[in-house]
Design a protein around this motif. Structure first.
Motif, PDB file in Angstrom:
ATOM      1  N   VAL A 215      -9.393  -4.196  -3.025  1.00  0.00           N
ATOM      2  CA  VAL A 215      -8.969  -2.817  -2.797  1.00  0.00           C
ATOM      3  C   VAL A 215      -8.507  -2.708  -1.356  1.00  0.00           C
ATOM      4  O   VAL A 215      -9.208  -3.126  -0.435  1.00  0.00           O
TER       5      VAL A 215
ATOM      6  N   SER B  91       1.641   1.650  -7.554  1.00  0.00           N
ATOM      7  CA  SER B  91       0.290   1.772  -8.091  1.00  0.00           C
ATOM      8  C   SER B  91      -0.689   2.376  -7.085  1.00  0.00           C
ATOM      9  O   SER B  91      -1.896   2.361  -7.318  1.00  0.00           O
ATOM     10  N   SER B  92      -0.208   2.918  -5.986  1.00  0.00           N
ATOM     11  CA  SER B  92      -1.084   3.515  -4.977  1.00  0.00           C
ATOM     12  C   SER B  92      -1.531   4.907  -5.412  1.00  0.00           C
ATOM     13  O   SER B  92      -0.798   5.624  -6.081  1.00  0.00           O
ATOM     14  N   SER B  93      -2.725   5.277  -4.998  1.00  0.00           N
ATOM     15  CA  SER B  93      -3.251   6.623  -5.229  1.00  0.00           C
ATOM     16  C   SER B  93      -3.684   7.191  -3.889  1.00  0.00           C
ATOM     17  O   SER B  93      -3.983   6.442  -2.967  1.00  0.00           O
ATOM     18  N   SER B  94      -3.748   8.510  -3.797  1.00  0.00           N
ATOM     19  CA  SER B  94      -4.161   9.091  -2.521  1.00  0.00           C
ATOM     20  C   SER B  94      -4.955  10.371  -2.736  1.00  0.00           C
ATOM     21  O   SER B  94      -4.826  11.042  -3.767  1.00  0.00           O
TER      22      SER B  94
ATOM     23  N   GLY C 137       4.203   0.551  -2.883  1.00  0.00           N
ATOM     24  CA  GLY C 137       3.864   0.148  -4.244  1.00  0.00           C
ATOM     25  C   GLY C 137       3.669   1.356  -5.133  1.00  0.00           C
ATOM     26  O   GLY C 137       3.143   2.379  -4.720  1.00  0.00           O
TER      27      GLY C 137
ATOM     28  N   LEU D 190       0.822  -1.206   0.000  1.00  0.00           N
ATOM     29  CA  LEU D 190       0.000   0.000   0.000  1.00  0.00           C
ATOM     30  C   LEU D 190       0.860   1.262   0.000  1.00  0.00           C
ATOM     31  O   LEU D 190       0.581   2.208  -0.735  1.00  0.00           O
TER      32      LEU D 190
ATOM     33  N   TYR E   7      -4.967   4.277  -1.355  1.00  0.00           N
ATOM     34  CA  TYR E   7      -5.537   2.987  -1.731  1.00  0.00           C
ATOM     35  C   TYR E   7      -4.778   2.388  -2.907  1.00  0.00           C
ATOM     36  O   TYR E   7      -4.131   3.093  -3.674  1.00  0.00           O
ATOM     37  N   THR E   8      -4.873   1.079  -3.009  1.00  0.00           N
ATOM     38  CA  THR E   8      -4.294   0.355  -4.130  1.00  0.00           C
ATOM     39  C   THR E   8      -5.155  -0.871  -4.396  1.00  0.00           C
ATOM     40  O   THR E   8      -5.939  -1.283  -3.538  1.00  0.00           O
ATOM     41  N   THR E   9      -5.031  -1.428  -5.577  1.00  0.00           N
ATOM     42  CA  THR E   9      -5.764  -2.641  -5.917  1.00  0.00           C
ATOM     43  C   THR E   9      -4.790  -3.798  -6.036  1.00  0.00           C
ATOM     44  O   THR E   9      -3.651  -3.620  -6.450  1.00  0.00           O
TER      45      THR E   9
END
Length: 133
Positions: free
Chosen positions: A101, A27-30, A25, A22, A40-42
């Motif tokens: 998620v 690929s996390s967004s905030s 990584g 999380l 969050y990340t998937t």
């Protein structure tokens, strides 16, 4: 999601690997809505160790640097978990198929806030996250 207004043990992030994924990584967004930040990340549910992952997991983090007393940190964590528990249905139907998620909610302020204000911020963050999923 098992029950609409529950937050069971399986819906909380406990794995150190997931926490590292999380926060480290790529690929996390905030999003931020002061005094909270949502990260969050998937994770793909179809491969290896993530097969039995629930569709949505969460964690709450409150730094000792922000709130020095454990009583205050515990109060904030209770407020955030309760607001999330009551409003996580905002994400129903927006979760990607075959993926989990992972959500992290981080407290940013040095002071306490009242519960309705915390709940408004959590709702704001969950709606914004639902739009991006």
């Amino acid at each position: 999601m098992k029950g609409t207004y529950t937050l069971g043990k399986d819906e909380r992030v406990k794995s150190r690997k997931l926490i590292e994924l999380l926060f480290t990584g790529g690929s996390s967004s905030s999003f931020s809505a002061f005094p909270l930040r949502l990260v969050y990340t998937t994770v793909d549910n179809t491969e290896g160790e993530w097969i039995h992952q629930p569709p949505l997991q969460m964690m709450v983090s409150v730094s000792k640097r922000k709130l020095r007393h454990a009583v205050q940190r515990n109060r904030v964590k209770r407020q955030v978990r309760e607001a999330y528990r009551l409003n996580k249905q905002l994400l129903e139907g927006k979760l990607p198929e075959g993926k989990s998620v992972i959500v992290g909610l981080i407290w940013l302020d040095h002071s306490l806030h009242d519960t309705p204000q915390v709940e408004r911020k959590v709702i704001n963050l969950l709606k914004r996250m639902g739009e991006k999923l």
